[in-house]
Write a protein that holds these residues in place. Structure first.
Motif, PDB file in Angstrom:
ATOM      1  N   LEU A  12     -13.115   2.672 -18.242  1.00  0.00           N
ATOM      2  CA  LEU A  12     -11.674   2.882 -18.376  1.00  0.00           C
ATOM      3  C   LEU A  12     -11.306   4.335 -18.102  1.00  0.00           C
ATOM      4  O   LEU A  12     -10.148   4.710 -18.212  1.00  0.00           O
ATOM      5  CB  LEU A  12     -11.190   2.469 -19.778  1.00  0.00           C
ATOM      6  N   LEU A  19      -8.119  10.484 -20.944  1.00  0.00           N
ATOM      7  CA  LEU A  19      -7.287  11.497 -21.603  1.00  0.00           C
ATOM      8  C   LEU A  19      -7.780  12.899 -21.266  1.00  0.00           C
ATOM      9  O   LEU A  19      -6.994  13.800 -20.969  1.00  0.00           O
ATOM     10  CB  LEU A  19      -7.297  11.295 -23.124  1.00  0.00           C
ATOM     11  N   LEU A  20      -9.107  13.077 -21.289  1.00  0.00           N
ATOM     12  CA  LEU A  20      -9.671  14.409 -21.046  1.00  0.00           C
ATOM     13  C   LEU A  20      -9.425  14.870 -19.614  1.00  0.00           C
ATOM     14  O   LEU A  20      -8.962  15.994 -19.379  1.00  0.00           O
ATOM     15  CB  LEU A  20     -11.176  14.406 -21.342  1.00  0.00           C
ATOM     16  N   ALA A  43     -14.770   5.362 -25.155  1.00  0.00           N
ATOM     17  CA  ALA A  43     -15.290   6.471 -24.342  1.00  0.00           C
ATOM     18  C   ALA A  43     -14.505   6.574 -23.039  1.00  0.00           C
ATOM     19  O   ALA A  43     -14.114   7.667 -22.621  1.00  0.00           O
ATOM     20  CB  ALA A  43     -16.778   6.256 -24.052  1.00  0.00           C
ATOM     21  N   GLY A  68      -5.763  15.632 -19.055  1.00  0.00           N
ATOM     22  CA  GLY A  68      -5.383  16.880 -19.722  1.00  0.00           C
ATOM     23  C   GLY A  68      -5.935  18.100 -18.997  1.00  0.00           C
ATOM     24  O   GLY A  68      -5.221  19.071 -18.759  1.00  0.00           O
ATOM     25  N   LEU A  69      -7.223  18.022 -18.612  1.00  0.00           N
ATOM     26  CA  LEU A  69      -7.847  19.153 -17.908  1.00  0.00           C
ATOM     27  C   LEU A  69      -7.139  19.437 -16.589  1.00  0.00           C
ATOM     28  O   LEU A  69      -6.898  20.593 -16.242  1.00  0.00           O
ATOM     29  CB  LEU A  69      -9.320  18.845 -17.623  1.00  0.00           C
ATOM     30  N   LEU A 108     -11.414   5.526 -22.307  1.00  0.00           N
ATOM     31  CA  LEU A 108     -10.058   6.038 -22.537  1.00  0.00           C
ATOM     32  C   LEU A 108     -10.099   7.523 -22.840  1.00  0.00           C
ATOM     33  O   LEU A 108      -9.252   8.283 -22.384  1.00  0.00           O
ATOM     34  CB  LEU A 108      -9.389   5.288 -23.693  1.00  0.00           C
ATOM     35  N   GLY A 109     -11.117   7.939 -23.612  1.00  0.00           N
ATOM     36  CA  GLY A 109     -11.272   9.360 -23.923  1.00  0.00           C
ATOM     37  C   GLY A 109     -11.436  10.169 -22.644  1.00  0.00           C
ATOM     38  O   GLY A 109     -10.866  11.253 -22.504  1.00  0.00           O
ATOM     39  N   ILE A 110     -12.204   9.639 -21.694  1.00  0.00           N
ATOM     40  CA  ILE A 110     -12.411  10.360 -20.436  1.00  0.00           C
ATOM     41  C   ILE A 110     -11.110  10.405 -19.642  1.00  0.00           C
ATOM     42  O   ILE A 110     -10.777  11.426 -19.036  1.00  0.00           O
ATOM     43  CB  ILE A 110     -13.569   9.727 -19.651  1.00  0.00           C
TER      44      ILE A 110
END
Lengths: 351, 305
Positions: free
Chosen positions: B39, B100-101, B94, B104-105, B96-98
């Protein structure tokens, strides 16, 4: 000589609390790299990130304002995950709740708050619940994986929202894509004069207390926890897995819907496209950070609310891009996830 | 004649809309056939769009930009592998976290590099190939970006890799039954890691196509859910490389058609068209149910005992 051995066994209980606390410094260490790339001092940055917002009255209240929807999306996700239902759709359910609340608020004219406010709460809950319904039914009736369907429902509701705002609900005066204002009787009361803190946070705290009670003190909670640990095991123990999971999924959707109702009735007073901007996804971060425990969710939501407020302070004072908040939040999620793996290990002394 | 022109324009636009989806879906195909639902795709495409644009803008070379996007996608895939394969954490969280990261980055770096200028920065984007002379009636169809042709060519290549090569067999083995694959001496972790890295690179190229070929600029809403469309398309394609083509073309065609009808003055609720792929996928999931060819080990982390 004593030797130590690492073996695969559940770690002691205090590790569950230590891990999120440990994740915070690790996250700050990692993100200070990109702060340095921007030429800012990480210490000053983190001072403005975490301390400045709490130092002033206005910004301290703002932390709670930002936390209000996060408490609810965090609770929604944690409740679902605890019951073994992977609801990735809090974002969409929040939008559905906001749409339903806007509908209630624009239809109920000239009602006293005693009717208007409960109607908004019920509307928001019902909106989120209805949006969670298709995925939940497909899961329990046909075994369709809920991760993908709840995720796709998020994309659909975004399109529905922009359809409503560009079509039937387009503001007739300004022609902006924003709905007409909700009526006065359906607005959530302010808790502190001249601030944005509203009744929604009381709803959020009540919801957290209720789910804590349900999860840890009722037979329903016992059943859902059993399902969360192992569906096969729960079925073997005679638990009605499908029925329990259906209720968990729908209540989770309803709670996320409440977050949307709060944003409409307490902050914006009309519907806009950017009513959420990721609050539902932050709910997943918060639930994970809080170890799926309602109390943990409460603390994590306040912490993420602080990060969101702090990102704005940092941007205003130091000129560091506000997106640092998103980077910190997502890094914190990934670091916590990784550290939780340690829970499966135990260090034992061997003589 | 007018209808022919309309049709030619439609086909040309369909190919352009389908290009990022083809890359994204093929990337996701690698991940999912090896047993990992990634994801992180939405964010990885966003990262590719940003890194490609920024590197091209800073270096002055489009090819360096494209290479940088590929490397960024590869790194995002490796991070997903570290979390979901090595550490065995929950795949959807994990992923979804990637997303978001990486989102954002990219946003953060964009502000650091380009500041808050009123005029959005732009680059000289990849030119369209001129295979037929401009005056030829079929020129809009044939004169596409090189990346579109590469994307189309990748479909049979990916089919061949997955179905006919040793590496493809290993990917399928660890995606269907990692325990058996391990018992047969395969390194499940390494194979899944490789599949995720290749997948991440492909996703990033899909994003880079938008900034480096189609638009020449980077906007915050550039991916706008295309990654989720790819997640939908892969189910629609029943995890088969060749079907990815049909899925991407049908979706691209519907999008291109509604855009065209809109410019012709038809008043359409285009948002409902945009929802079609999601609705169709949920229906497809419902009908296919357990008869789908989803890899058996999808979403199941593998742990060596």
């Amino acid at each position: 000589m004593t030797k130590y051995r690492i073996e695969r066994a559940p770690a002691p209980g205090w590790m569950r609390i230590l891990i999120p606390l440990l994740a915070i410094p690790v996250t700050f260490l990692l993100t200070s790299v990109i702060i340095l790339l921007d030429g800012a001092n990480p210490f000053t940055t983190y001072y403005h990130f975490l301390v400045s917002p709490l130092a002033g009255r206005v910004s301290a209240i703002e932390v709670f304002v930002k936390s209000t929807p996060l408490l609810l999306t965090g609770a929604a996700v944690a409740f679902a995950f605890k019951g073994g239902y992977w609801n990735i759709g809090a974002e969409g359910q929040l939008y559905a709740g906001a749409i339903a609340a806007t509908f209630v608020g624009t239809v109920l004219l000239d009602v006293p708050p005693i009717i208007g406010i409960p109607a908004m709460v019920i509307g928001g809950f019902a909106g989120g619940l209805l949006w969670a319904l298709p995925s939940a039914i497909l899961k329990v009736k046909l075994g369709v994986d809920e991760v993908v369907t709840t995720l796709l429902m998020n994309s659909i509701v975004l399109n529905v929202t922009s359809f409503l705002l560009n079509g039937p609900w387009r503001n007739p005066v300004s022609m902006w894509p924003q709905s007409p204002e909700i009526s006065a009787g359906t607005v959530f009361p302010q808790l502190i004069p001249r601030s944005r803190l509203h009744f929604g946070i009381i709803i959020a705290v009540i919801v957290i207390l209720i789910i804590w009670f349900v999860i840890s003190r009722t037979s329903f909670g016992l059943k859902m926890r059993a399902i969360g640990l192992s569906k096969e095991g729960a079925r073997f123990a005679g638990i009605k897995v499908n029925k329990t999971m259906l209720i968990v999924a729908l209540v989770s959707g309803g709670i996320a819907g409440l977050a949307g109702a709060g944003e409409v009735a307490g902050i914006h007073f009309h519907l806009i496209d950017a009513i959420s901007d990721g609050l539902g996804y932050s709910g997943i971060t918060i639930a994970t950070l809080g170890g799926l425990h309602p109390l943990g969710v409460g603390i994590s939501a306040l912490f993420i609310g602080l990060i969101d407020t702090g990102a704005q302070t940092v941007s205003r004072v130091l000129g560091v891009p506000v997106y640092l908040g998103d980077v910190v939040q997502s890094t914190l999620l990934l670091v916590t996830l990784s550290l939780f793996v340690l829970q499966n290990f135990r260090i034992r002394r061997v003589n | 004649m007018e209808f022919t022109l309309f049709l030619v324009g439609l086909i040309a636009a369909t190919l352009r809309v389908a290009t990022p989806l083809i890359y994204g879906t093929l990337g996701e195909l690698f991940s999912e056939r090896s047993g990992v639902l990634n994801l992180g795709i939405e964010g990885t495409m966003f990262l590719g769009a940003f890194v490609g644009f920024a590197a091209a803008s800073l270096s002055g070379s489009l090819w360096i930009g494209l290479l940088a996007a590929i490397i960024a996608g590869l790194l995002a895939g490796l991070l997903m592998a570290l979390l979901s394969v090595r550490l065995g954490v929950n795949q959807h969280v994990a992923g979804l976290g990637i997303t978001l990261l990486t989102t954002g980055l990219s946003l953060y770096a964009f502000r650091v590099i380009f500041g808050e200028s009123k005029v959005p920065p732009s680059i000289e984007s990849f030119p369209m190939l001129s295979i037929l002379p401009e005056t030829h009636i079929l020129a809009p169809i044939t004169n596409q970006y090189l990346l579109t042709f590469i994307g189309l060519a990748l479909i049979p290549v990916v089919w061949w890799i997955i179905n006919k090569t040793r590496f493809g067999l290993q990917i399928r083995a660890v995606g269907e039954n990692p325990e058996a694959a391990d018992a047969a001496g395969l390194n499940v972790y390494a194979i899944r890691t490789a599949a995720l890295a290749i997948g991440g690179s492909l996703m990033a190229v899909g994003g880079a196509f938008l900034t480096m070929a189609q638009l020449g600029s980077f906007t915050f809403g550039i991916i706008a859910g295309r990654g989720w469309v790819c997640i939908a398309l892969i189910i629609f394609a029943n995890w088969k490389a060749v079907n990815v083509l049909w899925g991407a073309l049908i979706f691209g065609g519907v999008q291109a058609l509604q855009l065209r009808l809109q410019t012709l003055g038809f008043k359409l609720p285009y948002e409902l068209f945009l929802s079609l792929p999601y609705v169709v996928t949920i229906i497809a999931l419902t009908i296919a149910g357990r008869n789908s060819s989803a890899p058996s080990a999808l979403l199941k982390p593998y742990r060596r005992e």
